[in-house]
Design an enzyme around this catalytic site. Structure first.
Site, short mmCIF file in Angstrom:
data_model
loop_
_atom_site.label_atom_id
_atom_site.label_comp_id
_atom_site.label_asym_id
_atom_site.label_seq_id
_atom_site.Cartn_x
_atom_site.Cartn_y
_atom_site.Cartn_z
N SER A 198 -49.92 111.92 -24.59
CA SER A 198 -50.01 113.33 -24.24
C SER A 198 -49.28 113.57 -22.93
O SER A 198 -49.39 112.75 -22.01
CB SER A 198 -51.47 113.73 -24.10
OG SER A 198 -51.57 115.09 -23.79
N CYS B 9 -65.82 120.54 -48.57
CA CYS B 9 -66.32 119.57 -49.56
C CYS B 9 -65.52 118.28 -49.51
O CYS B 9 -65.84 117.31 -50.21
CB CYS B 9 -66.39 120.17 -50.95
SG CYS B 9 -64.96 119.94 -51.99
N LYS C 145 -57.02 114.01 -20.09
CA LYS C 145 -57.47 115.39 -20.01
C LYS C 145 -58.91 115.57 -20.48
O LYS C 145 -59.46 116.66 -20.41
CB LYS C 145 -56.56 116.28 -20.84
CG LYS C 145 -55.13 116.30 -20.32
CD LYS C 145 -54.30 117.23 -21.18
CE LYS C 145 -52.81 117.03 -20.97
NZ LYS C 145 -52.30 115.76 -21.50
N CYS D 218 -62.05 124.94 -51.69
CA CYS D 218 -62.37 125.24 -50.30
C CYS D 218 -61.18 125.86 -49.57
O CYS D 218 -61.32 126.82 -48.83
CB CYS D 218 -62.80 123.98 -49.56
SG CYS D 218 -64.24 123.18 -50.24
N HIS E 161 -49.60 122.12 -24.49
CA HIS E 161 -50.18 122.19 -23.15
C HIS E 161 -49.35 123.06 -22.22
O HIS E 161 -48.13 123.15 -22.37
CB HIS E 161 -50.27 120.78 -22.55
CG HIS E 161 -51.25 119.89 -23.26
ND1 HIS E 161 -52.60 120.03 -23.11
CD2 HIS E 161 -51.07 118.88 -24.15
CE1 HIS E 161 -53.22 119.12 -23.86
NE2 HIS E 161 -52.31 118.41 -24.51
N ILE F 205 -41.60 112.81 -32.55
CA ILE F 205 -40.45 112.58 -31.67
C ILE F 205 -39.21 112.20 -32.50
O ILE F 205 -38.15 112.80 -32.36
CB ILE F 205 -40.78 111.47 -30.64
CG1 ILE F 205 -41.94 111.92 -29.74
CG2 ILE F 205 -39.55 111.09 -29.83
CD1 ILE F 205 -41.64 113.12 -28.86
N CYS G 164 -61.27 118.51 -55.76
CA CYS G 164 -59.83 118.30 -56.01
C CYS G 164 -59.46 116.83 -56.09
O CYS G 164 -58.44 116.50 -56.66
CB CYS G 164 -58.99 119.03 -54.99
SG CYS G 164 -59.21 118.48 -53.29
N ILE H 148 -44.88 107.78 -25.41
CA ILE H 148 -45.05 109.22 -25.63
C ILE H 148 -46.52 109.52 -25.94
O ILE H 148 -46.89 109.80 -27.08
CB ILE H 148 -44.11 109.74 -26.73
CG1 ILE H 148 -42.68 109.28 -26.49
CG2 ILE H 148 -44.17 111.27 -26.78
CD1 ILE H 148 -42.03 109.80 -25.21
N ILE I 106 -52.38 120.36 -29.41
CA ILE I 106 -52.33 121.34 -28.31
C ILE I 106 -50.91 121.44 -27.76
O ILE I 106 -50.24 120.42 -27.55
CB ILE I 106 -53.28 120.92 -27.16
CG1 ILE I 106 -54.70 120.68 -27.67
CG2 ILE I 106 -53.25 121.96 -26.04
CD1 ILE I 106 -55.38 121.88 -28.25
#
Lengths: 419, 479
Positions: B338, B437, B250, B402, B50, B13, B442, B336, B48
């Site tokens: 979802s 992994c 949800k 990976c 929405h 935000i 790394c 704020i 997501i």
């Protein structure tokens, strides 16, 4: 596209020995692909002694053991492409690799998979709690201590009694850290007996069997872990929790063969070992692709990695020199009663090394049992053992004479039976 | 330092507002208490976009969700962050749940959500062959999508920075006072002043507001635990799968991520401690058990990591967005939870409009809307790789196997516009250490690169802000 006879993926102990095996058999056009700046693999950070007892009849450190093989590879003028990461292998044996010079594609007549293994991370265990600094795999901690010269922590708990965890319990103690305990989920250690004695018992470090870490606590740095006893289904038992204050948690909870490239090449993997299914020549399900070392199955002793990898090298060389695959008459090796897997899974008595070592692990601790080898339903050999544990790889020897004696036997079975 | 606008909070935000405000001729600062932006709720959520069907009509949540959803196609291209409109399905497991799907559909229509359809089992199986045998019907939400929430935040922040916004990381706003029309914001890292204050402080938006206003707000953290599965399982489903919503939200979803993993979660439990991001045994079990209901043979042994995100929920369960009733030039953007991530672009436009009115600021003629992420080796063709390596050999040096992250990308993250150098910040910008992994290879190399680049000893490299040093003393000091 560059074409070569033999590509070896990985320049650790398996790759170096495989190169020597192939070279001795007459193949000279070899490239070893190594992702690190130096060959030797994990041996470079294993500065403790105990390597080479079988191969050289003396106790070497990891780097010393690697150096003996490396010198031979260099003397044979076998090129090692350092800082080179293999990204892909096709079933048609085309290798895509990348280094600071660019991306290259190489077609090889044969490939030996020698990528080694990696450590199982925290995420795979889904240990609840926070995600602070101070959680390391034992191998990462080993690298920081032995190669960079830094302590990962001062008050340490180690989860898992794999060999690297045991070795690190001793190393951290010698470097001035305090190892509070080694916590093991299983009712037995998965490490070598000699490591339990020399790394824990000699330093008074408790080994807590049938225990696990149930929570990691600490916002910025690890502040404590909760441990609990587990039942025979490996679930924590309510009321047995205890808090251990510490700043570091090391994980030594298993090694996983690093077979991403094998999968891209279409190699069939064993659900038990996580490594390729191979025949007595250590050839995988894909013609011309061989596997050896910890990428095939996790070993306890590097000596056996070297021995196995020399065989993979010789086999790949024979395959290249004959320029075709031989018609094989595979006899399956069946596991029974306590035997988790064998390497190899198939054997052709006419083509196999004579004698042939078949390596395997048991599924739990057995006291005063016999290792039995059947040809068909005929018992051929039976060896009494005082103790068998999953932490120590076992082997039986098959000879051509045995197969001749039991001509027509449809399979070989290895089983653990009561003495 | 004196600014026209100070934004407290560098989450999605705060960063989206900063970017939107940088279209105006204003001197703007973002104050973030952590060592990176997107360090709180913005980094640990479902990712997501929405559709907006489950917001109560008439709420700010419904308004901003539905307004923002169509912006993502364009915005993700302009700002170069990963976004995919994969569509969502709300699943019904019993015939008697179908009326509830219908009610949800009607609510969506009331909110202005386009394309909602109730589909039967046959059609669901065509879309999702691995769907559970027990699913009987679903509400299809074609406008649903997925984003990488932290990449989206970085995109806003980097574009804002390129357009002149100042970012003060590790700036904890301990006290805020208003004197003679100016906000004085101070803490251990110093003091800044601003004419306009935007409260985008997430879980701490109540603390910020309540230091200034006689109209207090309360933010309650609601914890959400997640499990992330290996990329081998990323194709198990293509849509985001929801179960019917409950009072707690949800519910636990199953979704592919834009990076190709499979994400399960979140739980939803109110907690007391706003810093408590621990996962729990019960929570992780709840995630796995609930998610198994959606999919046939969910491979729960393919979990590669788990984490907790905290949602900032306000009383009344709606966003609190707008000018403070009693403190002039204080704008709250609070509560704020979802669909906050989805709503961010629309909220930012709305708040920027309020600030423009309040400040009478002119347009910034130099505003540059486009931001480019640094090139990723894993997305390149063979020819692009050759070219990248020829220009910069570090592109030929793979650090994370990976996720195929090169040294060039690690350095690009460190040298980026926000000046971050913590291991987790590098991880979120490059994906190094996010693969199966989990940093086994790394994690030994990235700290060395950081130490070298910053000219610091290895034991000063931190994981995630001060006090999170990975290593302790050099071990052979006395020799």
């Amino acid at each position: 596209m560059q074409e070569i006879d033999l590509a070896i993926i990985g320049g650790g102990p398996a790759g170096l020995a495989a190169a020597l095996g192939a070279h001795a058999e007459g193949v000279k056009d070899i490239v070893i692909f190594e992702r690190d700046s130096a060959p030797g693999g994990i041996l470079n950070q294993c500065i403790h002694n105990g390597f080479g007892l079988h191969t050289f009849k003396e106790e070497l450190t990891g780097p010393e053991y690697a150096e003996r093989f490396l010198q031979q590879v260099l003397a044979a003028k076998i090129p090692i492409w350092r800082n080179t990461m293999v990204l892909d292998i096709t079933p048609g044996r085309v290798i895509t690799a990348v280094n600071e010079q660019g991306e290259v594609k190489v077609k090889a007549k044969a490939i030996i998979l020698a990528m080694g293994c990696r450590e199982r991370p925290r995420g795979a265990l889904n240990i609840p709690g926070t995600r602070p600094a101070g959680i390391f795999t034992a191998g990462t901690a080993q690298k920081y201590v032995n190669l960079n010269g830094y302590l990962p922590g001062r008050e340490v708990v180690i989860l898992g009694s794999g060999d690297i965890g045991l070795i690190m319990a001793r190393r951290l103690t010698l470097e001035g850290a305090h190892v509070q305990a080694v916590v093991e989920l299983m009712p037995f250690s998965t490490g070598l007996k000699r490591n339990i004695v020399q790394c824990l018992d000699d330093f008074g470090i408790p080994l807590m069997l049938s225990h696990t870490v149930t929570e990691i606590i600490g916002k910025k740095r690890v502040e404590a872990v909760k441990i609990a006893q587990v039942d025979d289904k490996r679930q924590p038992i309510a009321g047995t929790e205890q808090l251990i204050k510490c700043d570091t948690l090391l994980l030594s909870v298993g090694l996983l063969p690093e077979n991403e490239l094998s999968k891209s090449a279409g190699v069939q993997l064993s659900p038990i070992t996580g490594g390729a299914v191979v025949d007595d020549r250590l050839q995988t399900s894909v013609e011309g692709i061989f596997a050896c070392g910890n990428v095939l199955h996790v070993h306890d002793l590097v000596d056996f990695v070297s021995e196995e990898s020399m065989l993979a090298g010789r086999s790949a060389a024979r395959y290249i020199l004959k320029n075709q695959s031989q018609k094989r008459h595979n006899i399956p090796i069946i596991t029974k009663q306590g035997v988790r897997y064998t390497v190899p899974s198939f054997v052709d008595p006419a083509l196999m090394d004579d004698p042939l070592a078949v390596r395997f692990r048991v599924d739990k601790v057995y006291r005063d049992h016999r290792i039995c080898v059947y040809f068909g339903d005929q018992l051929e050999t039976s060896r009494k053992t005082r103790i068998l544990t999953p932490g120590e790889m076992e082997s039986v020897t098959l000879t051509r004479a045995m197969f001749e004696k039991h001509a027509g036997a449809p399979s070989v079975t290895i089983a653990i039976e009561e003495a | 330092m004196g600014y026209d606008v100070a934004i407290i909070g560098g989450g999605v935000i705060g960063c989206a507002i900063a970017r939107e405000l940088s279209r105006l001729r204003l001197n703007i600062v973002v104050l973030e208490k952590e060592c990176d932006v997107a360090a709180g709720s913005s980094k640990a959520n479902s990712g997501i976009v929405h559709g907006g069907h489950d917001c109560t009509p008439g709420t700010l949540k419904a308004r901003f969700n539905v307004e923002a959803n169509p912006m993502f196609d364009e915005l993700s291209k302009t700002l170069d962050f990963p976004f995919k409109r994969n569509g969502s399905l709300v699943l019904a497991f019993e015939e008697d749940q179908i009326p509830k799907l219908e009610a949800l559909k009607q609510q969506g229509i009331a909110n202005g959500v386009p394309g909602l359809e109730i589909i039967g089992r046959d059609e669901i199986v065509k879309l999702e062959p691995n769907i559970s045998d027990t699913v009987v019907a679903a509400l299809q939400v074609p406008t649903g999508g997925i984003v990488c929430p932290y990449e989206m935040t970085f995109a806003f922040a980097e574009n804002a920075a390129a357009n002149g916004v100042t970012f003060r990381l590790n700036f904890f706003a301990e006290t805020i006072e208003k004197r003679d029309g100016l906000f004085y914001i101070s803490g251990p890292a110093g003091e800044v002043t601003a004419r306009v204050l935007i409260n985008a402080a997430g879980l701490y938006a109540d603390t910020v507001n309540n230091m200034l206003s006689k109209h207090p707000i309360t933010i309650t953290p609601r914890s959400g635990e997640y499990c992330l599965l290996d990329k081998t399982e990323g194709d198990l489903v293509s849509h985001t799968l929801f179960q019917l919503p409950t009072k707690a939200g949800k519910g636990i979803l199953v979704t592919p991520t834009v990076d190709g993993n499979l994400l399960l979660g979140p739980t939803s439990h109110p907690i007391a401690d706003k810093d408590d991001k621990a996962t729990t045994r019960a929570g992780l079990q709840e995630v796995l058990q609930t998610a198994q209901k959606d999919v046939q043979h969910l491979p729960v042994n393919k979990v590669i990591t788990s984490f907790t995100g905290l949602r900032a929920t306000a009383e009344g369960d709606d966003f609190i967005i707008g000018p403070s009733p009693d403190v002039e030039n204080l704008f709250n953007v609070a509560g704020i939870a979802s669909p906050g991530l989805t709503s961010a672009p629309a909220i930012a436009q709305y708040v920027a409009g309020l600030v423009a009115q309040a400040t009478h600021a002119e347009q910034n003629p130099d505003f540059q809307p486009v931001r480019r992420a640094f090139p990723r080796f894993r997305h390149m063709t063979d020819a692009q790789r050759q070219k990248a390596i020829a220009e910069n050999p570090d592109y030929g040096h793979i650090i994370c196997r990976c996720e195929q992250v090169t040294k060039a990308e690690i350095l690009a993250a460190i040298r980026g516009p926000l000046g971050v150098h913590d291991i987790d910040a590098i991880k979120r910008r490059t994906r190094a250490g996010m693969g199966r992994c989990q940093g086994g290879f790394c994690l030994m190399r990235i700290p060395e690169i950081v130490a070298q680049e910053l000219h610091i000893p290895l034991n000063e490299v931190t994981k995630n802000g001060s006090g999170t040093n990975l290593l302790m003393d050099p071990d052979k000091q006395s020799l």
